[in-house]
Write a protein that holds these residues in place. Structure first.
Motif, PDB file in Angstrom:
ATOM      1  N   LEU A 264       7.195  -9.172 -24.397  1.00  0.00           N
ATOM      2  CA  LEU A 264       7.564  -8.561 -25.676  1.00  0.00           C
ATOM      3  C   LEU A 264       6.315  -8.264 -26.513  1.00  0.00           C
ATOM      4  CD1 LEU A 264       9.710  -7.812 -27.817  1.00  0.00           C
ATOM      5  CD2 LEU A 264       9.781 -10.238 -28.435  1.00  0.00           C
ATOM      6  N   ILE A 265       5.378  -9.214 -26.517  1.00  0.00           N
ATOM      7  CA  ILE A 265       4.158  -9.059 -27.312  1.00  0.00           C
ATOM      8  C   ILE A 265       3.236  -8.004 -26.719  1.00  0.00           C
ATOM      9  CG2 ILE A 265       2.041 -10.219 -28.052  1.00  0.00           C
ATOM     10  CD1 ILE A 265       3.681 -12.846 -28.091  1.00  0.00           C
ATOM     11  N   PHE A 266       2.870  -8.191 -25.469  1.00  0.00           N
ATOM     12  CA  PHE A 266       1.787  -7.398 -24.878  1.00  0.00           C
ATOM     13  C   PHE A 266       2.217  -6.000 -24.423  1.00  0.00           C
ATOM     14  CE2 PHE A 266      -0.021 -11.703 -24.365  1.00  0.00           C
ATOM     15  CZ  PHE A 266      -1.241 -11.483 -25.001  1.00  0.00           C
ATOM     16  N   LEU A 267       3.503  -5.805 -24.194  1.00  0.00           N
ATOM     17  CA  LEU A 267       3.967  -4.475 -23.787  1.00  0.00           C
ATOM     18  C   LEU A 267       4.624  -3.714 -24.933  1.00  0.00           C
ATOM     19  CD1 LEU A 267       5.534  -5.353 -20.305  1.00  0.00           C
ATOM     20  CD2 LEU A 267       3.299  -4.309 -20.760  1.00  0.00           C
ATOM     21  N   GLY A 268       4.834  -4.381 -26.060  1.00  0.00           N
ATOM     22  CA  GLY A 268       5.534  -3.757 -27.174  1.00  0.00           C
ATOM     23  C   GLY A 268       4.645  -2.843 -28.001  1.00  0.00           C
ATOM     24  N   ASP A 269       5.280  -1.978 -28.746  1.00  0.00           N
ATOM     25  CA  ASP A 269       4.592  -1.084 -29.676  1.00  0.00           C
ATOM     26  C   ASP A 269       5.358  -1.114 -30.998  1.00  0.00           C
ATOM     27  OD1 ASP A 269       3.282   0.873 -31.086  1.00  0.00           O
ATOM     28  OD2 ASP A 269       3.419   2.405 -29.519  1.00  0.00           O
ATOM     29  N   ASN A 270       4.778  -1.808 -31.982  1.00  0.00           N
ATOM     30  CA  ASN A 270       5.433  -1.971 -33.282  1.00  0.00           C
ATOM     31  C   ASN A 270       4.725  -1.211 -34.393  1.00  0.00           C
ATOM     32  OD1 ASN A 270       7.542  -4.036 -32.529  1.00  0.00           O
ATOM     33  ND2 ASN A 270       5.704  -5.133 -31.885  1.00  0.00           N
ATOM     34  N   ARG A 271       3.930  -0.225 -34.018  1.00  0.00           N
ATOM     35  CA  ARG A 271       3.157   0.519 -35.021  1.00  0.00           C
ATOM     36  C   ARG A 271       4.056   1.259 -36.002  1.00  0.00           C
ATOM     37  NH1 ARG A 271      -0.865   3.871 -31.251  1.00  0.00           N
ATOM     38  NH2 ARG A 271       1.042   3.953 -29.992  1.00  0.00           N
ATOM     39  N   HIS A 272       5.252   1.635 -35.552  1.00  0.00           N
ATOM     40  CA  HIS A 272       6.139   2.439 -36.393  1.00  0.00           C
ATOM     41  C   HIS A 272       6.585   1.724 -37.660  1.00  0.00           C
ATOM     42  CE1 HIS A 272       8.749  -0.033 -33.832  1.00  0.00           C
ATOM     43  NE2 HIS A 272       9.657   0.082 -34.777  1.00  0.00           N
ATOM     44  N   VAL A 273       6.611   0.379 -37.633  1.00  0.00           N
ATOM     45  CA  VAL A 273       7.121  -0.343 -38.799  1.00  0.00           C
ATOM     46  C   VAL A 273       6.129  -0.324 -39.960  1.00  0.00           C
ATOM     47  CG1 VAL A 273       6.235  -2.661 -38.270  1.00  0.00           C
ATOM     48  CG2 VAL A 273       8.406  -2.416 -39.478  1.00  0.00           C
ATOM     49  N   LEU A 274       4.853  -0.126 -39.675  1.00  0.00           N
ATOM     50  CA  LEU A 274       3.816  -0.247 -40.698  1.00  0.00           C
ATOM     51  C   LEU A 274       4.029   0.726 -41.851  1.00  0.00           C
ATOM     52  CD1 LEU A 274       0.697  -0.650 -38.365  1.00  0.00           C
ATOM     53  CD2 LEU A 274       1.901  -2.457 -39.616  1.00  0.00           C
ATOM     54  N   GLU A 275       4.423   1.940 -41.565  1.00  0.00           N
ATOM     55  CA  GLU A 275       4.581   2.949 -42.619  1.00  0.00           C
ATOM     56  C   GLU A 275       5.778   2.663 -43.524  1.00  0.00           C
ATOM     57  OE1 GLU A 275       7.067   6.563 -40.581  1.00  0.00           O
ATOM     58  OE2 GLU A 275       4.974   6.313 -39.935  1.00  0.00           O
ATOM     59  N   HIS A 276       6.647   1.733 -43.097  1.00  0.00           N
ATOM     60  CA  HIS A 276       7.828   1.398 -43.906  1.00  0.00           C
ATOM     61  C   HIS A 276       7.625   0.151 -44.764  1.00  0.00           C
ATOM     62  CE1 HIS A 276      10.078   4.467 -41.787  1.00  0.00           C
ATOM     63  NE2 HIS A 276       9.729   3.929 -40.630  1.00  0.00           N
ATOM     64  N   VAL A 277       6.522  -0.565 -44.548  1.00  0.00           N
ATOM     65  CA  VAL A 277       6.258  -1.784 -45.317  1.00  0.00           C
ATOM     66  C   VAL A 277       5.877  -1.407 -46.743  1.00  0.00           C
ATOM     67  CG1 VAL A 277       4.724  -3.779 -45.564  1.00  0.00           C
ATOM     68  CG2 VAL A 277       5.529  -3.094 -43.284  1.00  0.00           C
ATOM     69  N   ASP A 278       6.603  -1.928 -47.716  1.00  0.00           N
ATOM     70  CA  ASP A 278       6.251  -1.663 -49.114  1.00  0.00           C
ATOM     71  C   ASP A 278       6.082  -2.958 -49.905  1.00  0.00           C
ATOM     72  OD1 ASP A 278       8.859  -2.398 -49.298  1.00  0.00           O
ATOM     73  OD2 ASP A 278       9.569  -0.539 -50.233  1.00  0.00           O
TER      74      ASP A 278
END
Length: 280
Positions: A206-220
């Motif tokens: 989950l950690i090493f194969l995942g891509d969570n970059r999309h959530v960053l633009e939604h963090v406020d």
């Protein structure tokens, strides 16, 4: 399945200290709440401090083996349910709700940093600030992104884990600690080896194969991103990438002059200075 009212005991949650502000300390992969032992007492002098164990940790398994089955079940790790960080974010929000915490400052190490990002997007009212230590949204390199690992590196890591998890843990612990204090290396190695191998492998994928970059633009939620001068797991470019992608808020990057992925163990005084500035 563990009901919401049993979540805090299942996750071995403890609230210490006094003060109006609640600081939540969330450990990363292979660790448990004891990894905050050098930090939590100082923070508890001015704040309420919540520590707990994620359900992939060895400490979680030890705690739940003691729980009376008549009273509560097991928040068993299900690789299908926990196929994204969002499932952990749901558990975090439920835990805060059960404990009556209406607002907190969230400090997440490694994968918990990204879990905190997801949780803050889901329930922004709960989070006054995020402090992300050694966090990364993606570990794989691509043409436009330096994650630190090539696919063949990840495949080798996962196959080694699958073939002999304990041997892998013995080899990985000193790398993550960047050859720091042998006692700390031993602590991390012991903690890794308490994990169930099949759970450890599922979470590593989950950690090493995942891509969570999309959530960053939604963090406020206001954010402080903490890194070390030489983290062999997370390249130095990653915190600035995260800062750039958090377009809704102004975030800051703090660099601690120490090697390794665990500044809360190897440089806790410097980390406390950073946390003090962020909390103020």
């Amino acid at each position: 399945m563990v009901t919401v009212k049993h979540l805090s005991s299942s996750m071995n949650a403890k609230l210490i200290g006094t003060g109006d502000e609640v600081v939540v300390l969330a450990h990363g992969y292979g660790a448990d709440q004891s990894f905050w032992d050098k930090v939590a007492p100082s923070l508890a002098q001015k704040h309420q401090v919540l520590v707990f164990d994620w359900n992939f940790s060895g400490a979680f398994n030890e705690n739940n083996n003691k729980i009376d089955e008549k009273n509560q079940g097991f928040l068993e790790f299900d690789p299908i349910k926990y196929s994204s960080f969002e499932a952990f974010a749901d558990d975090l929000v439920l835990l805060l709700d059960e404990m009556g915490i209406k607002s907190c400052i969230f400090v997440g190490h490694s994968m918990s940093g990204m879990i905190g990002c997801f949780a803050s997007v889901k329930s922004p009212q709960l989070f006054k600030k995020l402090i992300l230590i050694g966090a990364s949204p993606r570990y794989l390199n691509s043409e436009d992104y330096e994650g630190g690992f090539e696919m063949q590196d990840i495949e080798q890591l996962l196959s080694t884990m699958e073939a002999n998890f304990h041997a892998w843990a013995s080899a990985f612990a000193p790398v993550a600690m960047a050859g720091q204090d042998p006692l700390l290396i031993e602590k991390f190695e012991r903690s890794l080896k308490k994990m169930k191998p099949e759970v450890a492998l599922a979470v590593a994928k989950l950690i090493f194969l995942g891509d969570n970059r999309h959530v960053l633009e939604h963090v406020d939620t206001p954010c402080t991103i903490v890194t070390t001068t030489n983290d062999l797991v997370v390249p130095s470019s990653v915190p600035y990438y995260m800062q750039k992608k958090m377009i809704k808020i102004k975030s800051t990057v703090e660099i601690i002059d120490v090697h390794g992925h665990f500044p809360h163990l190897t440089a806790h005084d410097q980390l406390l200075e950073v946390l003090g500035r962020a909390l103020d």
